[in-house]
Design an enzyme around this catalytic site. Structure first.
Site, mmCIF file in Angstrom:
data_model
loop_
_atom_site.group_PDB
_atom_site.id
_atom_site.type_symbol
_atom_site.label_atom_id
_atom_site.label_comp_id
_atom_site.label_asym_id
_atom_site.label_seq_id
_atom_site.Cartn_x
_atom_site.Cartn_y
_atom_site.Cartn_z
ATOM 1 N N ARG A 292 51.092 -29.194 28.801
ATOM 2 C CA ARG A 292 52.259 -28.585 29.452
ATOM 3 C C ARG A 292 52.713 -29.479 30.606
ATOM 4 N NH1 ARG A 292 49.344 -23.479 32.667
ATOM 5 N NH2 ARG A 292 47.775 -24.754 33.707
ATOM 6 N N GLU B 68 54.288 -23.189 38.395
ATOM 7 C CA GLU B 68 53.534 -24.153 39.213
ATOM 8 C C GLU B 68 54.147 -25.557 39.186
ATOM 9 O OE1 GLU B 68 49.360 -24.032 38.217
ATOM 10 O OE2 GLU B 68 49.049 -22.311 39.511
ATOM 11 N N GLU C 257 48.831 -15.166 40.628
ATOM 12 C CA GLU C 257 47.655 -15.296 39.759
ATOM 13 C C GLU C 257 46.414 -15.198 40.640
ATOM 14 O OE1 GLU C 257 47.842 -18.885 37.438
ATOM 15 O OE2 GLU C 257 49.911 -18.544 36.844
ATOM 16 N N GLU D 29 42.254 -22.733 27.523
ATOM 17 C CA GLU D 29 41.681 -21.856 28.549
ATOM 18 C C GLU D 29 40.746 -20.798 27.965
ATOM 19 O OE1 GLU D 29 45.029 -20.645 30.964
ATOM 20 O OE2 GLU D 29 45.171 -22.663 31.838
ATOM 21 N N GLN D 30 40.131 -21.118 26.835
ATOM 22 C CA GLN D 30 39.258 -20.108 26.213
ATOM 23 C C GLN D 30 38.040 -19.782 27.066
ATOM 24 O OE1 GLN D 30 36.921 -21.988 22.734
ATOM 25 N NE2 GLN D 30 38.912 -22.991 22.721
ATOM 26 N N HIS E 174 38.219 -19.371 30.315
ATOM 27 C CA HIS E 174 38.759 -18.786 31.553
ATOM 28 C C HIS E 174 38.728 -17.265 31.430
ATOM 29 C CE1 HIS E 174 41.553 -17.790 34.746
ATOM 30 N NE2 HIS E 174 41.756 -19.067 35.035
HETATM 31 C C1 GAL Z 1 47.244 -21.843 36.831
HETATM 32 C C2 GAL Z 1 48.359 -21.713 35.817
HETATM 33 C C3 GAL Z 1 48.015 -20.745 34.709
HETATM 34 C C4 GAL Z 1 46.606 -20.962 34.231
HETATM 35 C C5 GAL Z 1 45.670 -20.828 35.387
HETATM 36 C C6 GAL Z 1 44.224 -20.969 35.009
HETATM 37 O O1 GAL Z 1 47.274 -23.100 37.423
HETATM 38 O O2 GAL Z 1 49.555 -21.312 36.419
HETATM 39 O O3 GAL Z 1 48.928 -20.885 33.660
HETATM 40 O O4 GAL Z 1 46.531 -22.213 33.659
HETATM 41 O O5 GAL Z 1 45.967 -21.829 36.335
HETATM 42 O O6 GAL Z 1 43.392 -20.830 36.125
#
Ligand code: GAL
Length: 656
Positions: free
Chosen positions: A111, A150, A322, A370-371, A373
């Site tokens: 991305r 971001e 987030e 991100e599996q 996460h």
């Molecule tokens: C942020 C991002 C999210 C996700 C997250 C994981 O930087 O905006 O899309 O990737 O981190 O921690």
């Protein structure tokens, strides 16, 4: 100055309906509402599903997902999908990829693979945002728009591409009267760097030795302006086609590649993405001991610092977009929060005035990057620990019938992106990190129980009783005006006023324009390798030390053990000629806070206090419980059991 905001805080979550079978959406929405969540952010990475082929818009699924969320009583934050341009678009305009400092072209497959200066890509973004705003701008579940995601993440603010070069040349031609002017102000006579025309100017990368600092600084300013412009295009469309809806962007922690005050001015709400454990693991300015001590809690001041910073970037309206819910996937090591920390982080944000704390993400994805996460729920849909803690926060907010009122804090900390860029371009000592020195001042103040606002250097400072200016290398006329006007006690860190707008040394040496306020002259600076400490009355300095000529006798001073002055006070203004340790900062700030009539509190190790309108919110980042009975005397306890705050605990009282 931060405005007073009074609102009932809410909770939210980030959700990707396109990752899950539609048959499950209603169930997800019901569970979110059951936990007590109010906001759901969706859509910000979904371009390939919204427009799978050029001009073929498939918006029905998004509408159905917004209907489902709305029917469950949830409000939608809709992200524009411009951080993830689809493959077909990249193939259509292969020069939209950014080029990094080493000259490598970034590619497709993750991305943020775009160049902020690419006009064709910006037009494509305008097109998809227009289509989305036309379709969803009046949807009953829509509350807030988020622009992109971001800005600058994954080192994508700066691009050294031909399109960036062309845009940079134009930017310079507008800024300078003539090429002779630019040559003179940058000092291009040095090393025969003179240009004959704006069309000759190069980007400041891939030079054998470092490029001219003035050149680099203008490139950083230009790059910041490109982000502002990129965001402004989307904001303009959304305001026109979807009036009445707030616009937000999600910023990051410890990220200074663009001026967040400039972007924030175009938004209604600033937000940031708070990952306390991930970001602490990544920091290079804190010791391993500190990282171990706060392994599962995060640094006790890092989150609060960003809450106060981003509150200051958009007129006091701000969210956590987030919130880390469990282990993340992107640091070198990814520990789990202690039980209670997700609740603590949420409450700490609320105490700093967050309108919304939104968790990332609803359900852990079993696939792709991100599996590993965590989310509020596990890949199998079962609730993870964070969902229990989020539900608890929702119940507590309701039980307290809370309205958050941030008001104006007693203490201001001035943060200036231009000065940060100057420090980073020319650190002079390897570990002179401008954010670290801002955090050092901030943290020392917080440990004394002080509440702060973080403000830009143009801010009117008259309402504050104590002003911290840790790293204002360049003092603009307007900053000098506000600093001269205020009678509040003000403390300046090293290097203050040491550079001109063009990152050159002021004619009369440092502190440059500040010499109108402080009768000192910095005759020499030296940076010090790790382990070298210079003892000063009340503490020490390390990393950086200045040799001052005092032009008149100070009212107070603290000297190094060789008798040379390090902290000097003239009337309401104090200058610290070195990088102070915590003890020295604490001594100086305690003294000034008392002189300013601002009460300090002897907080136990790991405990922090944020004053929130008529309430005090204590949080305990430490691993042991702490007794606060020496601080909580007459106050009524509104949340928590007695004056003892457990590990990862939150205690709320009435104000003293
Ligand atoms: C942020 C991002 C999210 C996700 C997250 C994981 O930087 O905006 O899309 O990737 O981190 O921690």
């Amino acid at each position: 100055m931060n405005k007073t905001a009074t609102r009932q805080p809410k909770l939210g979550v980030c959700y990707y309906p396109e990752h899950w079978p539609e048959s499950e959406w209603a169930d997800h929405a019901r569970q979110m509402a059951d936990i007590g969540l109010s906001y759901v952010r969706i859509g910000e990475f979904a371009w390939s599903r919204l427009e799978p082929n050029p001009g073929q818009y498939e918006f029905d699924w998004l509408e159905r997902s917004m209907d489902v969320l709305g029917n469950a009583g949830l409000q939608v934050v809709l992200g524009t999908p411009t951080a993830t341009p689809p493959k077909w678009l990249c193939d259509q305009m292969p020069d939209m990829f950014a080029i990094d400092e080493e000259g490598r072209r970034l590619g497709f497959g993750s991305r943020r693979h775009y160049d902020f200066s690419h006009v064709g890509f910006r037009d494509e973004c305008a097109r998809i945002v227009t289509k989305l705003a036309e379709r969803f701008g009046h949807h009953s579940a829509l509350t807030v728009w988020q622009t992109d995601n971001e800005y600058g993440c994954h080192n994508t603010t700066y691009s050294y591409s031909p399109v960036a070069l062309a845009a940079f040349r134009n930017w310079l031609a507008k800024k300078y009267d003539s090429i002779a002017d630019l040559n003179r102000l940058w000092g291009n006579v040095f090393w025969s760097m003179e240009y004959r025309s704006f069309d000759d100017i190069e980007l400041p990368n891939l030079t054998p030795a470092e490029a001219n600092p003035s050149h680099r600084l203008d490139f950083l300013r230009f790059s910041s302006d490109q982000v502002v412009l990129f965001n402004r295009v989307q904001v303009g469309i959304l305001r026109k086609l979807s009036p009445g809806h707030d616009i937000v962007h999600n910023f990051m922690g410890a990220f200074v590649e663009f001026d967040h005050f400039d972007v924030g001015r175009d938004l209604d709400i600033s937000s940031w993405d708070s990952y306390p454990l991930g970001s602490m693991e990544r920091r290079v300015d804190v010791s391993d001991d500190h990282k171990s001590k706060y392994l599962n809690q995060g640094d006790p001041d890092f989150q609060a610092f960003h809450h106060d910073l981003y509150r200051g970037t958009s007129n006091s309206r701000w969210w956590v977009m987030e919130q880390q819910p469990g282990p993340v996937n992107w640091a070198d090591w990814n520990p789990a929060p202690l039980p209670g920390m997700v609740r603590l982080w949420s409450w700490e944000a609320i105490a700093h005035g967050a309108e919304v704390v939104s968790y990332f993400r609803w359900r852990q994805a079993p696939f792709a990057q991100e599996q590993m996460h965590a989310g509020l729920t596990r890949p199998d849909g079962s609730p993870d620990i964070a969902s229990v803690e989020a539900a608890q926060v929702a119940r507590e907010i309701a039980a307290l019938d809370l309205n958050v009122e941030t008001g104006v804090a007693d203490v201001a900390l001035v943060l200036d992106y231009n000065s940060i860029w100057m420090s980073n371009i020319q650190p002079q000592g390897k570990d002179f990190d401008p954010i670290a020195i801002c955090l050092a001042f901030y943290s020392a103040a917080r440990k004394l129980g002080l509440s702060l606002d973080i403000v830009s250097s143009d801010e009117d400072l008259s309402a504050y009783r104590l002003i911290l200016v840790p790293n204002l290398l360049h003092v603009t006329d307007s900053a000098l005006g506000s600093l001269a006007k205020t009678e509040s006690l003000t403390v300046f860190g090293p290097r203050s006023g040491s550079k001109t707008h063009h990152l050159t040394i002021p004619d009369a040496l440092a502190p440059g324009p500040l010499s109108a306020l402080l009768p000192i002259r910095v005759e020499r600076v030296e940076s010090l390798r790790p382990g070298i400490e210079i003892a000063v009355e009340g503490g020490s300095v390390s990393k950086w030390r200045e040799h001052l000529q005092l032009l008149s006798k100070p009212d107070q001073q603290r000297c190094a053990d060789d008798g040379t002055p390090i902290a000097v006070r003239y009337g309401s203004r104090t200058y610290i000629a070195g990088w102070p340790d915590d003890a020295l900062l604490s001594a100086v700030l305690t003294n000034l806070a008392h002189a300013a009539g601002v009460p300090t509190h002897a907080l136990p190790d790991g405990v922090r206090l944020r004053k929130m309108g008529d309430k005090w919110v204590f949080v305990n980042y430490g691993r042991s419980e702490q007794d606060l009975s020496h601080i909580i005397k007459q106050q009524q306890i509104l949340m928590g059991d007695g004056p003892v705050i457990p590990c990862a605990g939150v205690l709320i009282t009435t104000a003293a």
